[in-house]
Design an enzyme around this catalytic site. Structure first.
Site, PDB file in Angstrom:
ATOM      1  N   SER A 215     112.328   8.738  55.558  1.00 11.60           N
ATOM      2  CA  SER A 215     111.550   9.510  56.730  1.00 11.60           C
ATOM      3  C   SER A 215     112.931  10.655  56.742  1.00 11.60           C
ATOM      4  O   SER A 215     113.449  10.840  56.248  1.00 11.60           O
ATOM      5  CB  SER A 215     113.292   8.134  57.336  1.00 11.60           C
ATOM      6  OG  SER A 215     113.123   8.794  59.014  1.00 11.60           O
TER       7      SER A 215
ATOM      8  N   TYR B  73     121.257   3.866  58.386  1.00 14.45           N
ATOM      9  CA  TYR B  73     119.986   3.787  57.784  1.00 14.45           C
ATOM     10  C   TYR B  73     118.926   5.447  56.957  1.00 14.45           C
ATOM     11  O   TYR B  73     118.884   5.008  55.934  1.00 14.45           O
ATOM     12  CB  TYR B  73     118.994   3.914  59.319  1.00 14.45           C
ATOM     13  CG  TYR B  73     117.438   3.881  59.297  1.00 14.45           C
ATOM     14  CD1 TYR B  73     116.852   2.649  58.506  1.00 14.45           C
ATOM     15  CD2 TYR B  73     116.673   5.309  59.962  1.00 14.45           C
ATOM     16  CE1 TYR B  73     115.414   3.237  58.577  1.00 14.45           C
ATOM     17  CE2 TYR B  73     115.454   5.012  59.771  1.00 14.45           C
ATOM     18  CZ  TYR B  73     114.424   4.067  58.898  1.00 14.45           C
ATOM     19  OH  TYR B  73     113.128   4.842  59.232  1.00 14.45           O
TER      20      TYR B  73
HETATM   21  P1  NAP Z   1     108.317  -3.034  61.238  1.00 11.69           P
HETATM   22  O1  NAP Z   1     107.125  -2.743  62.443  1.00 11.69           O
HETATM   23  O2  NAP Z   1     109.741  -3.064  61.968  1.00 11.69           O
HETATM   24  O3  NAP Z   1     107.412  -3.799  60.228  1.00 11.69           O
HETATM   25  C1  NAP Z   1     108.727  -4.169  59.129  1.00 11.69           C
HETATM   26  C2  NAP Z   1     107.717  -4.857  57.818  1.00 11.69           C
HETATM   27  O4  NAP Z   1     108.614  -4.627  57.367  1.00 11.69           O
HETATM   28  C3  NAP Z   1     107.078  -5.644  58.354  1.00 11.69           C
HETATM   29  O5  NAP Z   1     106.117  -6.708  57.479  1.00 11.69           O
HETATM   30  C4  NAP Z   1     108.452  -7.101  57.888  1.00 11.69           C
HETATM   31  O6  NAP Z   1     108.161  -8.161  57.605  1.00 11.69           O
HETATM   32  C5  NAP Z   1     108.503  -6.079  56.585  1.00 11.69           C
HETATM   33  N1  NAP Z   1     110.446  -6.364  56.111  1.00 11.69           N
HETATM   34  C6  NAP Z   1     111.619  -6.033  56.907  1.00 11.69           C
HETATM   35  N2  NAP Z   1     111.875  -6.540  55.907  1.00 11.69           N
HETATM   36  C7  NAP Z   1     112.059  -7.234  54.970  1.00 11.69           C
HETATM   37  C8  NAP Z   1     112.548  -7.659  53.955  1.00 11.69           C
HETATM   38  N3  NAP Z   1     113.873  -7.809  53.530  1.00 11.69           N
HETATM   39  N4  NAP Z   1     111.431  -7.991  52.458  1.00 11.69           N
HETATM   40  C9  NAP Z   1     110.293  -8.263  53.025  1.00 11.69           C
HETATM   41  N5  NAP Z   1     109.580  -7.500  53.735  1.00 11.69           N
HETATM   42  C10 NAP Z   1     110.572  -6.947  55.092  1.00 11.69           C
HETATM   43  O7  NAP Z   1     108.496  -1.245  60.220  1.00 11.69           O
HETATM   44  P2  NAP Z   1     107.530   0.017  60.327  1.00 11.69           P
HETATM   45  O8  NAP Z   1     108.069   1.377  61.260  1.00 11.69           O
HETATM   46  O9  NAP Z   1     106.153  -0.687  59.924  1.00 11.69           O
HETATM   47  O10 NAP Z   1     108.102   0.384  58.753  1.00 11.69           O
HETATM   48  C11 NAP Z   1     108.270  -0.066  57.835  1.00 11.69           C
HETATM   49  C12 NAP Z   1     108.695   1.738  56.489  1.00 11.69           C
HETATM   50  O11 NAP Z   1     108.525   2.877  57.731  1.00 11.69           O
HETATM   51  C13 NAP Z   1     110.231   1.284  56.720  1.00 11.69           C
HETATM   52  O12 NAP Z   1     110.284   1.614  55.544  1.00 11.69           O
HETATM   53  C14 NAP Z   1     110.498   2.397  57.555  1.00 11.69           C
HETATM   54  O13 NAP Z   1     112.044   2.555  57.491  1.00 11.69           O
HETATM   55  C15 NAP Z   1     110.032   3.473  57.296  1.00 11.69           C
HETATM   56  N6  NAP Z   1     109.862   4.137  58.807  1.00 11.69           N
HETATM   57  C16 NAP Z   1     109.530   4.336  59.845  1.00 11.69           C
HETATM   58  C17 NAP Z   1     108.926   4.926  60.904  1.00 11.69           C
HETATM   59  C18 NAP Z   1     108.615   4.446  62.289  1.00 11.69           C
HETATM   60  O14 NAP Z   1     109.243   5.710  63.548  1.00 11.69           O
HETATM   61  N7  NAP Z   1     108.282   3.661  62.114  1.00 11.69           N
HETATM   62  C19 NAP Z   1     109.569   6.035  60.628  1.00 11.69           C
HETATM   63  C20 NAP Z   1     110.155   5.894  59.296  1.00 11.69           C
HETATM   64  C21 NAP Z   1     110.233   5.777  58.413  1.00 11.69           C
HETATM   65  P3  NAP Z   1     107.654  -9.131  58.967  1.00 11.69           P
HETATM   66  O15 NAP Z   1     106.660  -9.356  59.356  1.00 11.69           O
HETATM   67  O16 NAP Z   1     108.075 -11.134  58.060  1.00 11.69           O
HETATM   68  O17 NAP Z   1     109.353  -9.281  59.897  1.00 11.69           O
END
Ligand code: NAP
Length: 249
Positions: A144, A158
């Site tokens: 990130s 985080y």
């Molecule tokens: P999200 O929409 O909250 O989706 C999270 C996903 O991870 C869901 O499929 C969830 O499963 C799964 N998950 C959560 N905890 C888990 C665990 N302990 N074991 C297995 N699966 C788990 O998140 P996102 O925004 O797509 O983010 C994905 C990645 O990108 C993360 O690593 C995040 O830190 C990174 N990121 C995101 C952003 C942003 O702005 N969105 C920015 C920088 C980095 P369930 O559906 O079962 O809950």
């Protein structure tokens, strides 16, 4: 792309992981996606892939639980040869100063975001390494921009977990560069997914999007595309890289 090549996408049920699963399926990978609680969302991704003639499997597997991770990889083994791992599952927590963070919060954050990514990388390397009888492969980790911004007053825990992902990416890339495995990371900025609501800030995208140099938040698809590129042969000489996908943030 060989149809029997398997990609594991952790947290492939929603957000960025969902977009990655759909795109990689279009590119011919058999997808093994994990989720932790939202089985309906996971099944919807599987259904969308199979409806288009692709191959996909959803496995409930907490990345922070070693037995779950081992079971996830064993399920993927049944689909074919593991060619790609997208270490995507990650969590945020409610806004907090470091001075107010509990040990339980810190342990959950590090266990899911850091230990989980290490465990999945370990299982992938054991299968992919040419030194261990594998045929090579590619790992992409989700970092990130928070790793360099630090998340002060909000989520330094985080940000630090993503700093660890950067070090994992650099170190593991160098460790396995001679074993047919490339390891890279993407570092998204503000991307429109449900993660912000899970951190108690459902309006974060609307609030902060306009302040991004490009004037808007990104989409999950705009993160999935560079991930797919890093996994592809077009990135054959790229390893240990951390690619910002943050609209200039
Ligand atoms: P999200 O929409 O909250 O989706 C999270 C996903 O991870 C869901 O499929 C969830 O499963 C799964 N998950 C959560 N905890 C888990 C665990 N302990 N074991 C297995 N699966 C788990 O998140 P996102 O925004 O797509 O983010 C994905 C990645 O990108 C993360 O690593 C995040 O830190 C990174 N990121 C995101 C952003 C942003 O702005 N969105 C920015 C920088 C980095 P369930 O559906 O079962 O809950």
């Amino acid at each position: 792309m060989n149809g029997s090549s398997v990609a594991i996408v952790t947290g492939g049920s929603r957000g960025i992981g969902r977009a990655v699963s759909l795109l990689l399926a279009e590119r011919g990978y058999a997808i093994c996606l994990s989720y932790v609680s939202d089985s309906a969302a996971a099944q919807a991704v599987v259904d969308a892939i199979t409806a288009k003639g692709g191959k996909a499997l959803a496995v409930r597997s907490d990345v922070g639980d070693e037995a779950d991770v081992i079971a996830l990889f064993q399920a993927a083994d049944k689909l074919g040869r593991l060619a790609a791992l997208v270490n995507n599952a990650g969590v945020v927590d409610l806004k907090s100063d470091v001075a107010d963070m509990s040990a339980a919060r810190l342990q959950r954050m590090m266990n899911t975001n850091v230990v989980g990514s290490f465990l999945c990388a370990r299982e992938a390397v054991r299968r992919m390494s040419t030194k261990r009888g594998g045929a090579g492969g590619v790992i992409v980790n989700l970092s990130s921009v928070a790793a360099r911004l630090g998340g002060p007053g909000q989520f330094v825990d985080y940000a630090a977990s993503k700093g660890a992902i950067d070090s994992l990416t650099i170190g593991l890339a160098r460790e396995v560069a001679g074993e047919g495995i490339r390891v890279n990371a993407v570092a998204p900025g503000i991307i429109a997914t449900e993660i912000h609501a899970s951190g108690g800030e459902p309006d974060r995208v609307e609030r902060l999007g306009p302040g991004v140099p490009m004037g808007r938040a990104g989409t999950a698809e705009e993160v999935a595309a560079p991930i797919a590129w890093l996994l592809s042969e077009e990135a054959s000489y790229t390893t240990g890289a951390i690619l910002d996908v943050g609209g200039g943030r």
